[in-house]
Design a protein around this motif. Structure first.
Motif, PDB file in Angstrom:
ATOM      1  N   LEU A   7       0.833  -1.214   0.000  1.00  0.00           N
ATOM      2  CA  LEU A   7       0.000   0.000   0.000  1.00  0.00           C
ATOM      3  C   LEU A   7       0.867   1.263   0.000  1.00  0.00           C
ATOM      4  CD1 LEU A   7      -2.868  -1.008   2.429  1.00  0.00           C
ATOM      5  CD2 LEU A   7      -3.031  -0.616  -0.022  1.00  0.00           C
TER       6      LEU A   7
ATOM      7  N   ALA B 125       2.153   1.882  -3.446  1.00  0.00           N
ATOM      8  CA  ALA B 125       1.114   2.408  -4.334  1.00  0.00           C
ATOM      9  C   ALA B 125       0.894   3.895  -4.104  1.00  0.00           C
ATOM     10  CB  ALA B 125      -0.188   1.635  -4.121  1.00  0.00           C
ATOM     11  N   VAL B 126       0.919   4.304  -2.815  1.00  0.00           N
ATOM     12  CA  VAL B 126       0.769   5.739  -2.512  1.00  0.00           C
ATOM     13  C   VAL B 126       1.912   6.540  -3.125  1.00  0.00           C
ATOM     14  CG1 VAL B 126       0.776   7.429  -0.651  1.00  0.00           C
ATOM     15  CG2 VAL B 126      -0.569   5.345  -0.421  1.00  0.00           C
TER      16      VAL B 126
ATOM     17  N   GLY C 227       1.469   6.912  -6.858  1.00  0.00           N
ATOM     18  CA  GLY C 227       0.425   7.883  -7.193  1.00  0.00           C
ATOM     19  C   GLY C 227       0.917   9.308  -7.096  1.00  0.00           C
TER      20      GLY C 227
ATOM     21  N   VAL D 204      -6.266   9.702  -5.244  1.00  0.00           N
ATOM     22  CA  VAL D 204      -5.774   8.323  -5.164  1.00  0.00           C
ATOM     23  C   VAL D 204      -4.996   8.106  -3.875  1.00  0.00           C
ATOM     24  CG1 VAL D 204      -4.218   6.655  -6.234  1.00  0.00           C
ATOM     25  CG2 VAL D 204      -5.727   8.026  -7.658  1.00  0.00           C
ATOM     26  N   ALA D 205      -4.171   9.070  -3.486  1.00  0.00           N
ATOM     27  CA  ALA D 205      -3.383   8.934  -2.264  1.00  0.00           C
ATOM     28  C   ALA D 205      -4.283   8.849  -1.041  1.00  0.00           C
ATOM     29  CB  ALA D 205      -2.419  10.099  -2.142  1.00  0.00           C
TER      30      ALA D 205
ATOM     31  N   LEU E  73      -7.427   7.782  -0.938  1.00  0.00           N
ATOM     32  CA  LEU E  73      -8.143   6.506  -0.956  1.00  0.00           C
ATOM     33  C   LEU E  73      -7.243   5.376  -0.473  1.00  0.00           C
ATOM     34  CD1 LEU E  73     -10.755   5.069  -1.739  1.00  0.00           C
ATOM     35  CD2 LEU E  73      -9.825   4.763  -4.031  1.00  0.00           C
ATOM     36  N   LEU E  74      -5.991   5.332  -0.910  1.00  0.00           N
ATOM     37  CA  LEU E  74      -5.067   4.293  -0.491  1.00  0.00           C
ATOM     38  C   LEU E  74      -4.735   4.406   0.994  1.00  0.00           C
ATOM     39  CD1 LEU E  74      -2.632   4.207  -3.535  1.00  0.00           C
ATOM     40  CD2 LEU E  74      -4.404   2.554  -2.958  1.00  0.00           C
ATOM     41  N   THR E  75      -4.646   5.642   1.495  1.00  0.00           N
ATOM     42  CA  THR E  75      -4.372   5.827   2.926  1.00  0.00           C
ATOM     43  C   THR E  75      -5.505   5.280   3.783  1.00  0.00           C
ATOM     44  OG1 THR E  75      -3.064   7.793   2.416  1.00  0.00           O
ATOM     45  CG2 THR E  75      -3.792   7.529   4.683  1.00  0.00           C
TER      46      THR E  75
ATOM     47  N   GLY F 170      -7.574   2.915   2.934  1.00  0.00           N
ATOM     48  CA  GLY F 170      -7.493   1.457   2.852  1.00  0.00           C
ATOM     49  C   GLY F 170      -6.426   0.898   3.764  1.00  0.00           C
ATOM     50  N   LEU F 171      -5.289   1.575   3.878  1.00  0.00           N
ATOM     51  CA  LEU F 171      -4.207   1.132   4.746  1.00  0.00           C
ATOM     52  C   LEU F 171      -4.635   1.142   6.208  1.00  0.00           C
ATOM     53  CD1 LEU F 171      -1.264   0.398   5.318  1.00  0.00           C
ATOM     54  CD2 LEU F 171      -0.713   2.836   5.211  1.00  0.00           C
TER      55      LEU F 171
END
Length: 272
Positions: A16, A19-20, A23, A250-251, A253-255, A257-258
């Motif tokens: 994750l 991915a951040v 992005g 995007v950053a 959303l990924l945060t 999720g983490l």
């Protein structure tokens, strides 16, 4: 004794975070892409006062901030006399151009009735290098038919420019203008304004402001280049834009999720 976090959660967290980072990197790359730039114009060489029938040479210095080569389709300048009451704006005015393609002097290719003179160039005949400069000269003559008084000279620089990329292809889009105003400069044509005459008491009255010394250039000759030129200001380049909004989304959303994955892993570990 404190329990150790599940071993399987560590690889997922690393994925994750990677991915951040990707992005954010993509957004920064898009923000750093070079813009097409602009061309600013500076006018010099105008006299303070021009005698009737006089001639002067105007220099137009074009400064490019574009990362591409710029091929102008032509150049133009305008002369305006707001005090004119008769005739047309072009009466008694002749403009010759020193063609930057070969250095020769030639007449204007087109003259607009509103007082605008054009020099046209064939495609690829003149090139302004990336972030380079080009100086174009015009020889302007005013005869007895031209209206007297104050004149403004203005120019927007190049006309119909083509942007050529490194691969010899046409670059997309055009030059930026940012609502940039045309470069302007001014001069007075004809006899200078007379100074106040001495009073009857024999004492001379001081003028409100010091009068400029009139040009002594003979008729038909260019004035001294030491006359005070008026130079139009150059607009500063626009600031670079910020990060891409899509990358920020995007950053975020990924945060989220983490965080959710980490909380879920901790709760599942405590139930064991």
């Amino acid at each position: 004794m404190a329990r150790r976090p599940p071993v399987g959660a560590l690889p997922a967290v690393l994925v994750l975070l990677t991915a951040v980072q990707v992005g954010f990197g993509a957004g920064a790359a898009r923000a750093a892409e070079p813009r097409n730039g602009k061309i600013s114009t500076t006018l010099t060489g105008l006299p303070a006062t021009l005698a009737v029938g006089g001639t002067f040479e105007l220099s137009m210095t074009l400064t490019s901030t574009s990362p591409h080569r710029v091929q102008p389709g032509g150049f133009a300048l305008a002369l305006t006399n707001d005090a004119r009451t008769t005739g047309t704006p072009t009466d008694g005015i002749t403009v010759l151009w020193q063609d930057p393609a070969n250095g020769s002097w030639r007449p204007s290719d087109r003259v607009d009735p509103g007082g605008r003179w054009h020099l046209l160039e064939a495609p690829g005949a003149v090139t302004i290098q990336p972030r380079g400069t080009l100086t174009v000269r015009a020889r302007i003559t005013l005869n007895a038919k031209a209206a007297k008084g104050g004149y403004r000279v203005s120019s927007s620089g190049v006309e119909s420019p083509r942007l050529i990329s490194v691969g010899e292809d046409l670059a997309g889009g055009g030059l930026e203008d940012d609502d940039q105003q045309p470069a302007q400069a001014a001069f007075h044509y004809g006899p200078p304004t007379p100074s106040p005459s001495p009073s009857r008491s024999g004492r001379s009255s001081a003028p409100a402001t010091p009068s400029a010394r009139p040009s002594t250039t003979p008729t038909g000759q260019a004035p001294s280049p030491t006359a005070t030129p008026l130079t139009a200001p150059v607009t500063a380049p626009a600031a670079a834009s910020g990060p891409d909004p899509f990358s920020l989304w995007v950053a975020g959303l990924l945060t989220l999720g983490l965080v959710a994955f980490t909380v879920h892993s901790i709760l599942r570990h405590r139930r064991r």
